[in-house]
Design an enzyme around this catalytic site. Structure first.
Site, short mmCIF file in Angstrom:
data_model
loop_
_atom_site.label_atom_id
_atom_site.label_comp_id
_atom_site.label_asym_id
_atom_site.label_seq_id
_atom_site.Cartn_x
_atom_site.Cartn_y
_atom_site.Cartn_z
N THR A 164 0.16 15.79 -0.11
CA THR A 164 0.09 16.83 0.91
C THR A 164 1.03 17.97 0.57
O THR A 164 2.17 17.74 0.15
CB THR A 164 0.41 16.26 2.31
OG1 THR A 164 0.34 17.32 3.27
CG2 THR A 164 1.76 15.61 2.35
N HIS A 165 0.51 19.18 0.71
CA HIS A 165 1.35 20.36 0.41
C HIS A 165 0.86 21.62 1.10
O HIS A 165 1.54 22.65 1.06
CB HIS A 165 1.36 20.62 -1.10
CG HIS A 165 0.05 21.16 -1.61
ND1 HIS A 165 -1.04 20.35 -1.83
CD2 HIS A 165 -0.35 22.42 -1.90
CE1 HIS A 165 -2.05 21.09 -2.25
NE2 HIS A 165 -1.67 22.34 -2.29
N ARG A 166 -0.32 21.60 1.73
CA ARG A 166 -0.89 22.81 2.30
C ARG A 166 0.05 23.42 3.34
O ARG A 166 0.58 22.72 4.20
CB ARG A 166 -2.22 22.51 2.97
CG ARG A 166 -3.32 22.11 2.02
CD ARG A 166 -4.06 23.31 1.48
NE ARG A 166 -5.06 22.91 0.50
CZ ARG A 166 -5.86 23.74 -0.12
NH1 ARG A 166 -5.78 25.02 0.12
NH2 ARG A 166 -6.73 23.31 -1.01
#
Length: 367
Positions: free
Chosen positions: A210-212
Site C-alpha cells: 500500500t502506498h496510494r
C-alpha cells in the site's frame, strides 16, 4: 531503417520494470538517453531494480522524490527541460518515451510538448475513471499530448476510441508481462527454500502492499487501511507487508505505526526488490494492494487479488474473477479472501513480446 535517438524518462518501480522490457531491444538498433527522475530514489525502490532486471544504468539520475504532487511535478519539469534541451543539442531527438501514470510521466510529456518533441506513451489508454486520483489525471493528459499511444489491452484501445484518439493507438500488449513471465519462473524455483528461511509456508500467508496517497495521506483513510490489514492477518495466516517509505512515514505521522506493528499476524518487512517481491507473490495465498501494477502481477502469477480501492484501471482482472475491489472495508476484504477462485485464467495481458513491438511501433512512427 535509420538509427533513431529516443529520450526515455522513468522514475518509479513499475516504470523500471516496464523499461526493462523495452530498453534492451531499443538499444540493439537505436540510441537511447535514459533519464531517471528519482521519484523513487532509495535503493529498495530504485537501484536494486536496475541491478536485478538488467536495466541499463541511467544517463542522468535526479533526486526529485518527496513533496506534494504539484511541487514534485514542477521540480521535474524544471530539471527535465534542461536535460532534454542538452540531449537535443547533441543530436536530433526523434521522440520522448514515457511509461504509465506517474508525476514523472506527466512532467516528461509536458516538457516534450513544449519543446516540440513527439511523445510516445507506453501503457496508454488505461482508465480508472476516477479523476480524484493524480494517476488518472496524469495518464489522461499524457495521452492527449502524445503522438504515439502504445496500448496494453483492447480495453485501453476502446477507451482511446471514445476520446477520439484511436488513430494514434497501437496495441502492443503489456510490457510488464514480458518481465513478469521471465521473473516468475525464477521466483518459483527459489520460493521453497527462500520462504522457509523466513518462516513462511507457500500458500500459508497473505501479501500486502500500500502506498496510494488517497489511502495513506489522511488520518481517517489510514486508520481504515490499518483496520483492513489487521482484520486480514492472523497468527495462523500471517500478513507480510513490505513497507513503502511513504506509508512508513504516514504511519508514524498519524500515530498508527504501533497499532499495525502490534497486531497479531502482521509482519512488516523492508521494501522488496523485484525478485524477492515476486517470490513473496508467487508463494502467497492472496495479495491485498492499492497498486495498479500489483493487481496485474497477481493475475499473471495466478494469485487472488483484493484491491484496496473502489476503482481499477485493470478491469480485466475483476471481470475474470481474480480481483475484487473492496476499498477500505475490512469486512468486505475478509469476505473477498474466502470467495472461490475461477477455474480458468485467460491470457489478457499479452504474450511476453510487447517490448519488441514497442520498438517496431516507434520505428514506424518516427524512424
Amino acid at each position: 531503417m535509420r538509427a533513431m535517438r529516443i529520450v526515455t524518462v522513468v522514475g518509479n518501480r513499475p516504470q523500471f520494470v516496464k523499461a526493462a522490457a523495452v530498453s534492451r531491444p531499443l538499444r540493439a538498433r537505436h540510441d537511447e538517453v535514459l533519464i531517471h527522475t528519482g521519484q523513487h530514489h532509495d535503493d529498495a525502490l530504485s537501484a536494486v531494480f536496475f541491478r536485478e532486471l538488467d536495466l541499463p544504468a541511467p544517463d542522468h539520475e535526479l533526486r526529485l522524490g518527496g513533496g506534494s504532487n504539484l511541487a514534485q511535478t514542477a521540480r521535474m519539469i524544471a530539471e527535465l527541460e534542461g536535460l532534454v534541451v542538452a540531449a537535443r543539442e547533441q543530436g536530433p531527438v526523434d521522440a520522448l518515451l514515457v511509461y504509465g501514470d506517474t508525476n514523472t510521466t506527466l512532467a516528461g510529456a509536458l516538457v516534450a510538448a513544449d519543446l516540440g518533441i513527439p511523445i510516445a506513451h507506453v501503457e496508454a489508454g488505461m482508465r480508472s475513471f476516477d479523476r480524484r486520483m493524480p494517476e488518472e489525471r496524469n495518464r489522461v493528459v499524457t495521452d492527449h499530448l502524445s503522438q504515439l499511444l502504445l496500448v496494453p489491452t483492447p480495453t485501453a484501445t476502446r477507451n482511446l476510441e471514445r476520446e477520439g484518439l484511436a488513430d494514434l493507438a497501437v496495441d502492443v500488449g503489456d510490457v510488464m508481462t514480458d518481465v513478469t513471465l521471465a521473473v516468475h519462473p525464477r521466483a518459483r524455483e527459489r520460493a521453497g527454500e527462500w520462504l522457509a528461511e523466513r518462516d513462511l509456508t507457500p500458500g500459508g500467508y497473505l501479501l500486502a502492499t500500500t502506498h496510494r496517497a488517497g489511502n495513506v495521506d489522511t488520518a481517517d483513510r489510514l486508520a481504515l487501511l490499518v483496520d483492513v490489514l489487521v482484520a486480514a492477518a492472523s497468527p495462523e495466516r500471517p500478513l507480510v507487508l513490505p513497507l513503502h517509505p511513504r506509508t512508513a512515514a504516514r504511519l508514524r505521522e498519524h500515530g498508527e505505526d504501533d497499532r499495525l506493528r502490534g497486531a497479531p499476524g502482521v509482519r512488516i518487512v523492508d521494501s522488496a526488490g523485484p525478485l524477492d517481491f515476486a517470490t513473496l507473490l508467487v508463494g502467497a495465498e492472496a495479495v491485498l494492494t492499492d497498486s495498479g501494477g500489483v493487481q496485474k502481477e497477481a493475475y499473471l502469477a495466478g494469485v487472488r487479488c483484493v484491491t484496496l480501492r473502489d476503482t481499477t484501471e485493470w478491469g480485466e482482472t475483476v471481470q475474470t474473477g481474480w480481483n475484487t475491489l473492496v476499498d477500505l472495508n475490512a469486512e468486505a476484504a475478509v469476505q473477498a479472501l474466502a470467495v472461490p477462485l475461477p477455474a480458468g485464467r485467460p491470457e489478457v495481458f499479452g504474450d511476453g513480446r510487447a517490448g519488441e513491438r514497442v520498438v517496431q511501433a516507434l520505428e514506424r512512427a518516427f524512424g
